[in-house]
Design an enzyme around this catalytic site. Structure first.
Site, mmCIF file in Angstrom:
data_model
loop_
_atom_site.group_PDB
_atom_site.id
_atom_site.type_symbol
_atom_site.label_atom_id
_atom_site.label_comp_id
_atom_site.label_asym_id
_atom_site.label_seq_id
_atom_site.Cartn_x
_atom_site.Cartn_y
_atom_site.Cartn_z
ATOM 1 N NE ARG A 161 -13.971 51.714 -13.092
ATOM 2 C CZ ARG A 161 -13.737 53.011 -13.321
ATOM 3 N NH1 ARG A 161 -13.528 53.425 -14.531
ATOM 4 N NH2 ARG A 161 -13.676 53.863 -12.322
ATOM 5 C CB THR A 162 -19.634 48.243 -10.942
ATOM 6 O OG1 THR A 162 -18.263 48.141 -10.571
ATOM 7 C CG2 THR A 162 -20.314 46.913 -10.701
ATOM 8 N NE ARG B 40 -20.568 49.028 -5.882
ATOM 9 C CZ ARG B 40 -19.494 49.447 -6.565
ATOM 10 N NH1 ARG B 40 -19.088 50.701 -6.475
ATOM 11 N NH2 ARG B 40 -18.823 48.615 -7.336
ATOM 12 C CG HIS C 40 -16.394 44.305 -6.743
ATOM 13 N ND1 HIS C 40 -17.363 43.940 -7.644
ATOM 14 C CD2 HIS C 40 -16.085 45.596 -7.037
ATOM 15 C CE1 HIS C 40 -17.633 44.972 -8.438
ATOM 16 N NE2 HIS C 40 -16.879 45.980 -8.085
ATOM 17 C CE LYS D 93 -40.032 58.197 2.463
ATOM 18 N NZ LYS D 93 -41.090 57.813 1.512
#
Lengths: 318, 318, 318
Positions: C60-61, C113, C142, C91
């Protein structure tokens, strides 16, 4: 759009297409698309947005859909190559919720490969946006593959009526042969030779459909006996990820492999098809034979077929 | 395009570039690209399509290729960040089949990072579309990295002839140092100091090449002795994913780490380079030193280098 | 841009937004964006480049940010759906190096995110490009979700002052309820009823903030007692990936599930919210109730909210 699909804007399964649509709408539109492709594209889908939502790996199908959108001037605005792991599906979200949410953002079309059978069909029932089935989990369907296969045969032969075609390999799990059978059932005088190990025979649902539609079929286990008699060999890959395996000795494997010996036995105007990916069920020595279309005309047909579908669905009044 | 590459439109390995091309074509075109970048982009590649096909993880290389395409007005029409898992490679498809199919969709260029050595070279042999090697599996090559490194040094020093450069770390597995050596072999009076643990020394293929091309080199194990004498330190990361490991005590590690002490000993006009990602082989206290270019000029050069290559390959008659 | 954010171009946490900004800038701009969305988009961000960098799964986001960019005419030029595995993070590269490099390519905005708390905040400290926090690891924040939730409530009720809202579920790990609490603390006469199992209660940091800002709150364990009294129920998912689990019998689970019984008890003008994905904490029988906004107005608000933020940050002098 409605004039093609009769108010059903989704592409879910091969059965939905009529012979009239195939020959009078799809075929000439595909030829138009071939010209657009060769000219480097057009801008008819400018501003149109495609969401590409794959729950299972794909190269060819995903790329050809995205390429088709580009050649028509549209855009893939969101793509996931592994929705099962990297989308909210991982957190337990249902397909219904996912599709309702995606629809709500009003993309113009959603291309979906779902990892359970009938996923695309279910998606189309909750979606407010056209759904294009990019392949169900095996067994199931892969209707855009069937359309491109159908078009490939038609362009080479000029007709489908009277076709005799061998379908070879893992027919139990192969969604591409299943979908193609449903299309061929719309035509007259077709004979299908199913060639597979006994544990991988074509499902009874498809065979019942063929019988109802007057398509003759045979079932056997050695391609070498059938190859001389057919107009097309449709070779498929063993779906190892479905638990299927060809655990046989070399001699037995020869029954199901397309190699120079098979090609030699084939008719001069027959064709050799494969939906790809190919592992070793067609020897690479066959690739350069003019009858081999799996790395050439089938690929082109895949792009052109998806361009035609996007054009039909997304261009107003086309 | 052909005037640059003599009919070979692919970028596969450093050896393919001549000194003349580097200085007379690549360098001034890169400067033009720098201006375009600073102006926010142009539209010269409008309608051009790039496929970005990565079999191994990448941030910088993949992003800078895609960014370069955008700054020139072109598009990445298909990208996979893990082709090994999410493409048909997972089903056993050969690289040859994959590239033949992608070519058939007629993108304008394919950027590939393959997970075996010589993958890009092999791809270029079956592709009908230009291939850009975004890094072989180690050891192997990373030619666009070499070009950006070369350009970074040139822009700071005004020349490559007479350069003395220390290459530090896992030289056995590091594809970036290998590729840079091949480029430096085109110039006069170059000396390379290889500094690594004994089990990670530079491969004999590269050293033989350097000898044939009149490049002097030394091999030793303590950067602190060499640092005061060089015009550039090219630090690299231990390729842990290749099974390499620096399992040493702190004292020994000091032999191979760039820290404040090393920087203090360096010449005022020397530079400190790293292809990134960096783990701890350069202390963060070094980042703000004006001689450190790994988070600044090397990054810029990477974008500009890839813009120049795309421009050369994709613009007709450029 | 500066007139909105006072020289702080990043969106990191809910606390940064003032009541004045919310009501006088964000709300009317969102309405403008709703019109643009309904008209099919505009071209105001033509040429603008967004990088979408996700270290954790999202549908969704990520999709709504990318869609928002498209509706405004901008482009997502690079996206990774799993940076932890497929970028140089694997890495060992630090977030600081990664963000410095991405910034250097001069995208117009980075949506991130991150998979540890405060990742976006840290990114904003080293970035030369605006950072939009698309969700911290739980607990954390959020903020764009909080803004869209806030807007959803406001549009239905016409005000936030005097709101009584039940927040239900895993309040300990839920970043969305945390972020929404910080926003609600800007308003008068708000009462929050926290309803959760004892081991999943709201964190003391948020409760201290609410007390300081004059927001009343209760804590209890049975939604059925609270439901009749509130103007909104904000249901959340148990964050199983955080080790949380609702291992209870059916009777106890009833305490925290929104079903037909709960809906029957609710006020006629109350609303039922959920940030999605939903598992089974809201029964699907509730979906068609006009008070349910989680599959409708919240989704729309998410798109419009992200469009508004992108417009504010990327349009000069807007």
């Amino acid at each position: 759009m409605s004039k093609y699909f009769d108010g059903w804007p989704h592409v879910i399964e091969s059965q939905q297409f009529s012979r009239e649509w195939l020959e009078r709408e799809f075929l000439p539109l595909g030829d138009e698309m071939q010209v657009i492709f060769e000219q480097g594209g057009c801008d008819i889908l400018h501003g149109k947005k495609m969401v590409s939502f794959f729950y299972k790996p794909s190269t060819r199908t995903r790329m050809s859909f995205q390429m088709a959108m580009e050649y028509l001037g549209g855009r893939t605005v969101f793509a996931t190559e592994n929705a099962r792991e990297f989308s909210s599906a991982r957190k337990g979200e249902t397909l219904s919720d996912t599709i309702k949410v995606i629809s709500r953002y009003r993309p113009d079309v959603i291309v979906i490969r779902y990892d359970f059978e009938l996923g695309a069909k279910f998606a189309s029932e909750v979606s407010t946006v056209p759904i294009l089935n990019a392949g169900d989990r095996e067994p199931g369907q892969h209707p855009t593959q069937a359309l491109l296969d159908w078009r490939t045969i038609y362009k080479r032969r000029g007709a489908i009526d009277g076709l005799r075609i061998a379908m070879v390999g893992d027919l139990k799990n192969g969604r591409t042969v299943r979908s193609l059978c449903y299309l061929l059932g719309k035509f007259k005088g077709v004979i299908i030779d199913f060639i597979s190990p006994p544990e991988m025979i074509m499902g009874s649902d498809v065979k019942a459909y063929l019988s109802r539609h007057g398509v003759g079929f045979t079932e056997s286990t050695d391609l070498r006996e059938i190859a001389p008699h057919v107009g097309a060999i449709y070779q498929t890959r063993t779906q190892a990820e479905c638990g299927a395996a060809l655990d046989r000795n070399d001699h037995e494997l020869g029954y199901f492999t397309v190699d120079a010996e098979i090609v030699m036995a084939m008719k001069k105007d027959a064709i050799i098809m494969h939906p790809l990916p190919r592992v070793d069920e067609i020897a690479t020595e066959v690739d350069s034979d003019p009858r081999a279309v799996y790395l050439t005309e089938q690929i082109d047909s895949g792009l052109v077929t998806r361009m035609a579908l996007l054009d039909m669905i997304l261009v107003p009044d086309s």
